[in-house]
Design an enzyme around this catalytic site. Structure first.
Site, short mmCIF file in Angstrom:
data_model
loop_
_atom_site.label_atom_id
_atom_site.label_comp_id
_atom_site.label_asym_id
_atom_site.label_seq_id
_atom_site.Cartn_x
_atom_site.Cartn_y
_atom_site.Cartn_z
N GLY A 147 0.81 -1.21 0.00
CA GLY A 147 0.00 0.00 0.00
C GLY A 147 0.85 1.26 0.00
N THR A 148 1.94 1.24 0.75
CA THR A 148 2.80 2.42 0.83
C THR A 148 3.37 2.77 -0.54
OG1 THR A 148 3.36 1.88 3.11
CG2 THR A 148 4.86 3.36 1.95
N ASN A 192 -8.15 3.98 8.46
CA ASN A 192 -7.59 2.83 9.17
C ASN A 192 -7.78 2.90 10.67
OD1 ASN A 192 -5.73 4.91 8.11
ND2 ASN A 192 -4.35 4.07 9.65
N GLN A 207 -7.59 -0.11 3.41
CA GLN A 207 -8.43 -0.70 4.45
C GLN A 207 -9.76 -1.21 3.91
OE1 GLN A 207 -8.07 -1.38 7.75
NE2 GLN A 207 -5.96 -0.67 7.71
N HIS A 243 -1.76 -7.67 2.40
CA HIS A 243 -1.77 -8.18 3.78
C HIS A 243 -2.91 -7.62 4.63
CE1 HIS A 243 0.09 -4.93 6.41
NE2 HIS A 243 0.38 -4.44 5.22
N THR A 251 12.19 -7.59 -10.74
CA THR A 251 11.59 -8.92 -10.87
C THR A 251 10.38 -9.02 -9.94
OG1 THR A 251 13.72 -9.85 -11.40
CG2 THR A 251 12.03 -11.39 -10.63
N CYS A 308 -0.28 5.54 17.35
CA CYS A 308 -0.41 4.69 16.17
C CYS A 308 0.94 4.57 15.50
CB CYS A 308 -1.47 5.21 15.22
SG CYS A 308 -0.91 6.31 13.96
#
Ligand SMILES: *Cc1c(COP(=O)(O)O)cnc(C)c1O
Length: 391
Positions: free
Chosen positions: A73-74, A153, A181, A203, A239, A327
């Site tokens: 996601g980042t 999130n 999310q 994930h 790759t 957080c």
């Protein structure tokens, strides 16, 4: 006595679905070829990637050609924001986002500000909602990109993305949404929601870590943030992580197939937890929107208690949750999201995020209901403020 283990931190990461794990292992050990190779080993993995691309595209109603696989996601957030900022810098240098975005967005925008771009951070209301009217007012002639997350999130608030996308389309501005999310948890149709770019992460939907994707609508220009080979439509050299991508693909397929069932089961358990806690404990407040929030998210503020202390006490009982007060681990600053919602520091410090998942069982919720009220009570007994204000 063995302690029960209860995992209520699915917003941080999810366990890999057992079927997905089998696929990941297969592409590590047996079908391990490089997807760029022309021989049979390469062709096998190429096919696996094609299938994964179709599955991820299908989850969000996109064309497979519009999916680029990345490390998570980042990276998707980085490619969307920096990629558009660079590709359209001659058109304008103004970007609009919100105050409650993930750090992958906020810090990327701050980086661009140092490079000479201008960023407007839209405020949110007490439920954590961005207002489409505010957006409309903020759009300028030199605005090239709007980035507003699909769902938050921390407190799960689902943003009015369809309307935001419609405004962007009318104004000719590219619309990116961080869907990390939301995708896999709730329906996310890029056409229905008028989204041009959508970030996803494996994930967060029962796939492996270190793999994600960016949906990019045909015709949107992006400058690749990495130089090298011509992988992923020249948008992401290197790759490909075939085991991860194949696993992500299956996780996306399962998310689509099981979505309705997951939502109804998980939200029922979440509601049971919410009402149970609110009945057993006083001075508790629900954070986020009462209805428009993710089905698995429960974010509560317990007044007169430190979120960190609750977390440690829960952890000793085998319960894993998260606190909005720190957080970003290592800091004790209250979450920027809760503060943006106008919450007082003391209340933000007492926030606790519990996020359920597909393997959460009714017994898990019963166990938390049995343990948490006592923890809150014990901590409050130690708080001078609690005694002063409530007795
Ligand atoms: C987890 C998360 C990210 C980062 O995704 P990674 O795959 O962990 O890099 C970005 N945005 C939101 C909203 C998230 O919840």
């Amino acid at each position: 006595m063995t302690t029960q283990k209860v995992y209520l931190d699915h917003a941080a990461t999810t366990p890999v679905h057992p079927e997905v794990a089998k696929v990941v292992l297969n592409y590590m050990v047996k079908d391990f070829g490089n997807a760029s190779s022309v021989h049979s080993f390469g062709r096998t993995t190429r096919k696996a990637m094609d299938e994964a691309r179709e599955r991820v595209a299908d989850l969000i109603n996109a064309n497979p050609k519009e999916i680029v696989f990345l490390s998570g996601g980042t990276e998707a957030d980085n490619l969307a924001i920096k990629g558009v900022a660079e590709a359209y810098k001659d058109k304008g240098k103004h970007i609009i986002t919100s105050e409650i975005e993930h750090h992958a967005i906020i810090h990327t925008c701050q980086y661009l500000e140092k490079q000479g771009h201008e960023v407007t951070y839209l405020p949110v209301d007490e439920h954590g909602m961005v207002s489409p009217e505010d957006l409309l007012e903020a759009i300028r002639d030199d605005t090239v990109l709007v980035s507003i997350m699909l769902a938050n999130n921390e407190m799960g608030t689902i943003q009015p993305v369809e309307e935001i996308g419609r405004i962007c389309r009318e104004k000719g501005v590219i619309f990116h949404s961080d869907g990390v999310q939301a995708v896999g948890s709730i329906p996310a149709d890029v056409d229905a929601l008028n989204i041009d770019l959508l970030s996803m992460s494996s994930h967060k939907l029962y796939g492996p870590k270190g793999v994600g994707a960016l949906y990019h609508r045909k015709g949107i220009k992006l400058v690749s943030q990495q130089t090298g080979g011509s992988h992923e439509y020249r948008l992401r050299a290197g790759t490909e992580n075939v085991p991860g991508i194949a696993g992500f693909g299956l996780a996306a397929k399962l998310a689509k197939e099981e979505m309705e069932e997951r939502v109804s089961r998980i939200s029922a358990l979440r509601d049971k937890l919410q009402y149970g806690l609110m009945q057993a404990v006083d001075h508790v407040k629900l954070n986020g929107h009462p209805e428009k929030r993710l089905p698995n998210n429960l974010n509560l503020s317990f007044e007169y208690v430190e979120g960190e202390s609750m977390l440690l006490n829960l952890d000793m009982k085998g319960i894993a949750a998260s606190s909005g007060s720190a957080c970003t681990s290592g800091t004790l600053d209250p979450s920027h999201v809760l503060l943006a919602m106008g919450m007082k520091h003391e209340v933000a410090h007492g926030s606790l995020r519990m996020t359920l998942g597909r393997e959460t069982a009714e017994e898990d919720i019963d166990y938390v209901l049995e343990v948490l009220p006592g923890i809150v009570q014990r901590l409050r007994e130690m708080s001078p403020l609690y005694h002063k204000e409530t007795r």
